[in-house]
Motif scaffolding. Structure first.
Motif, short mmCIF file in Angstrom:
data_model
loop_
_atom_site.label_atom_id
_atom_site.label_comp_id
_atom_site.label_asym_id
_atom_site.label_seq_id
_atom_site.Cartn_x
_atom_site.Cartn_y
_atom_site.Cartn_z
N LYS A 1 46.71 20.40 52.62
CA LYS A 1 47.24 19.15 52.47
C LYS A 1 47.63 18.77 51.04
CE LYS A 1 47.82 15.10 54.88
NZ LYS A 1 48.75 14.96 56.12
N ARG B 1 47.62 17.28 60.32
CA ARG B 1 48.61 16.42 59.37
C ARG B 1 47.71 15.25 59.00
NH1 ARG B 1 53.65 15.03 62.55
NH2 ARG B 1 52.31 15.16 64.10
N TYR B 2 46.98 14.62 60.00
CA TYR B 2 46.32 13.40 59.56
C TYR B 2 44.92 13.64 58.93
CZ TYR B 2 49.73 12.06 63.18
OH TYR B 2 50.95 12.20 63.74
N LEU C 1 47.78 18.07 64.72
CA LEU C 1 46.91 16.82 64.36
C LEU C 1 46.35 17.28 62.89
CD1 LEU C 1 44.76 16.41 67.54
CD2 LEU C 1 46.47 14.87 66.37
N GLU D 1 55.76 18.33 55.92
CA GLU D 1 54.81 17.67 55.20
C GLU D 1 54.96 17.85 53.68
OE1 GLU D 1 51.51 16.27 55.91
OE2 GLU D 1 52.86 15.70 57.51
#
Length: 556
Positions: A249, A237-238, A235, A115
């Motif tokens: 994030k 990541r979304y 998950l 990421e």
């Protein structure tokens, strides 16, 4: 504005994902896992992740203490069915990561690192044909017999480092940490930038050193899997960056900007210099030349088996490999060498008696302040070599290495290691194992000096004090491919500092105990790469002749 049902859906989905993952990853077997914390049903040791850590809680030390607690050199940690096995001994690491490398040569998916833009780094890629193409491309220019070609560049950079230090000494007696760190990072970056991209102008080097400074924080924070919860909950990541609690994030988005610049800016400059005809011979130009000869020349006859590609492969795809390899070399070569050199300064400042012994050897071999040590002198400087090895042993630059990943179920000494297990080779614990290195917390270069057995004494049944290089640069097929460049670069700086300078400590706190030994936890930051916390020292020329050597360097 997001409505309440949607907000509630995210944690519900995480719980469902966790339960499904636990059920799917739970192996059906009768053997027990290695010893370790039992944790709670289903979630395992999840809450241990959430426990705040203090500045004295280095991960490698936590694993060592855990091994002592469970009286085992192999540990097992379960977080929601996600298995981690820690290897705290050379025996276990060699058996699994070396001899069984067919099972343990992959990498777990490092979601936070990816990421943050580190997907190009082939050091963290899983073991696939794509990774093998990267490794093969990189290896041919950084293997041990290729490094001698870079010695002139290393000498030139070391001359600049010595001149920079001499300039500081002409104005002040105290070397501030920030000044030292800047000089050493300039030194390391100038070498890898020239070798990889052919970049030699000081203005360009300064700009690209700043890129490394910006990007290094993220790779140190993310490369140890599990440092962020997204590694266990993909998950996440979304989850949008604005969502409450999604600070990871926002960090990833911030870091990815620096990472993108690091891999793309110097590559674009190399491409521009090739187009203008001003490019210098380097890793990038040599690889691209081979690519042109292979795919673009109608009558090309060059053997391309060492690239591991066929003529039907895309030029663009292969250029991506070359760019990725260059970017990996750029970040790795600009950080690990910096760590080892600055650690050397810190440690030597605490051990004047070791400096004196090394300087006596250097004066005897080279003459007092008559010339700088060179690579050709290395074999005649066994004590300097022993100091270098003890620095690697006592303070390994990458104390936990990079995690491995099992691709098949396995059994080790009666313990079950399921497919999909993250495997950590704890280099720090291995290099401080008293069975290999007696009195491991004492800095003692003599342990690496060869001693002739007394006449009539029986031969030793086994050898102690193995070369720390065996464990300090990773294991098996995933050992660091750039270690030969890092070792030669760091050795020359160490030898030159010892030949020309006296390094003495300055206590920043009058209450600090007068101890020669350095606490490997309290004096260092916790991260993938070991770096000392800021310290003060004096780096002064040993004599007027030594001062002149520092100003002239190898360019006489």
């Amino acid at each position: 504005m997001l409505n309440t049902p949607y907000l509630l859906a995210i944690p519900v989905l995480l719980v469902i994902y966790s339960l499904c993952g636990y059920i799917l990853r739970r192996p059906r077997q009768t053997l027990s896992y290695p010893p370790g914390p039992k944790g709670l049903p289903i979630i395992g040791s999840f809450f241990d992740m959430l426990t705040p850590r203090t500045e004295h809680d280095a991960q490698w030390a936590i694993y060592r203490d855990m091994g002592n607690m469970y009286r085992s050199d192999v540990l097992h940690i379960d977080i929601l069915g996600d298995h981690t096995v820690v290897l705290n001994s050379a025996k276990a690491a060699e058996e699994l990561l070396e001899r069984r490398s067919g099972i343990y040569s992959s990498r777990p998916t490092m979601h936070m690192a990816n990421e943050s833009g580190w997907g190009f780094n082939f050091g963290t890629m899983p073991y696939t044909s794509w990774w093998r193409l990267h490794r093969r491309t990189f290896h041919q220019y950084f293997r041990s017999d290729a490094i001698a070609a870079y010695h002139p560049c290393i000498r030139q950079a070391t001359s600049r480092l010595l001149r920079s230090l001499s300039s500081i000494q002409s104005t002040t007696m105290v070397t501030q940490y920030d000044d030292l760190h800047t000089i050493v990072r300039q030194h390391a970056a100038s070498i890898i930038l020239y070798i990889t991209y052919g970049i030699s102008e000081q203005e360009d080097i300064d700009a690209f050193v700043e890129l490394v400074n910006n990007a290094a924080e993220s790779i140190n924070a993310t490369i140890n899997r599990g440092s962020f919860m997204v590694d266990y909950f993909p998950l996440l990541r979304y989850v949008p960056a604005w969502f409450p609690g999604a600070h990871f994030k926002r960090k990833a988005l911030h870091w990815s900007q620096f990472t993108s610049e690091l891999v793309n800016k110097p590559w674009k400059q190399l491409r521009a210099s090739i187009s203008s005809g001003t490019a210098l011979s380097c890793f990038g130009t040599k690889c691209l030349q081979k690519l042109d000869l292979t795919f673009n020349a109608a009558d090309a006859t060059e053997d391309t088996s060492d690239l591991g590609v066929s003529k039907t492969d895309s030029d663009t795809r292969i250029e991506e490999v070359i760019r990725n390899c260059a970017g990996t070399a750029y970040i790795a070569g600009s950080d690990t060498s910096v760590s080892l050199v600055i650690i050397s300064v810190l440690v030597l400042s605490h051990h004047p008696e070791i400096q004196a012994k090394a300087q006596e050897e250097l004066d005897r071999v080279l003459g007092s302040a008559t010339q700088l040590p060179d690579f050709s002198d290395r074999g005649n400087l066994p004590y300097v070599e022993a100091v270098f090895k003890e620095l690697m042993r006592m303070y390994p630059s990458v104390p936990l290495g990079v995690t491995h990943y099992s691709v098949a179920d396995d059994v080790y000494e009666g313990y079950f290691i399921p497919k999909g297990t993250t495997v950590v080779g704890n280099a720090w614990a291995i290099l401080h194992d008293e069975n290999l290195y007696p009195d491991p917390l004492t800095f003692n270069p003599d342990r690496f000096l060869r001693t002739e057995p007394q006449r009539g004494a029986p031969p030793a049944k086994h050898s102690l004090n193995p070369d720390p290089e065996l464990y300090a640069f990773g294991f098996g097929r995933r050992s660091c491919p750039g270690k030969h460049l890092a070792l030669d670069t760091s050795w020359l700086v160490l030898a030159c500092l010892l030949a020309t300078c006296n390094i003495t400590r300055i206590s920043s706190d009058s209450t600090e105990p007068d101890s020669k030994e350095i606490d490997p936890i309290a004096h260092f930051t916790d991260g993938a790469v070991l770096h000392p916390k800021p310290f003060k020292c004096c780096i002064t020329p040993r004599s007027a002749g030594a001062f002149e050597l520092m100003k002239s360097g190898y360019e006489v």
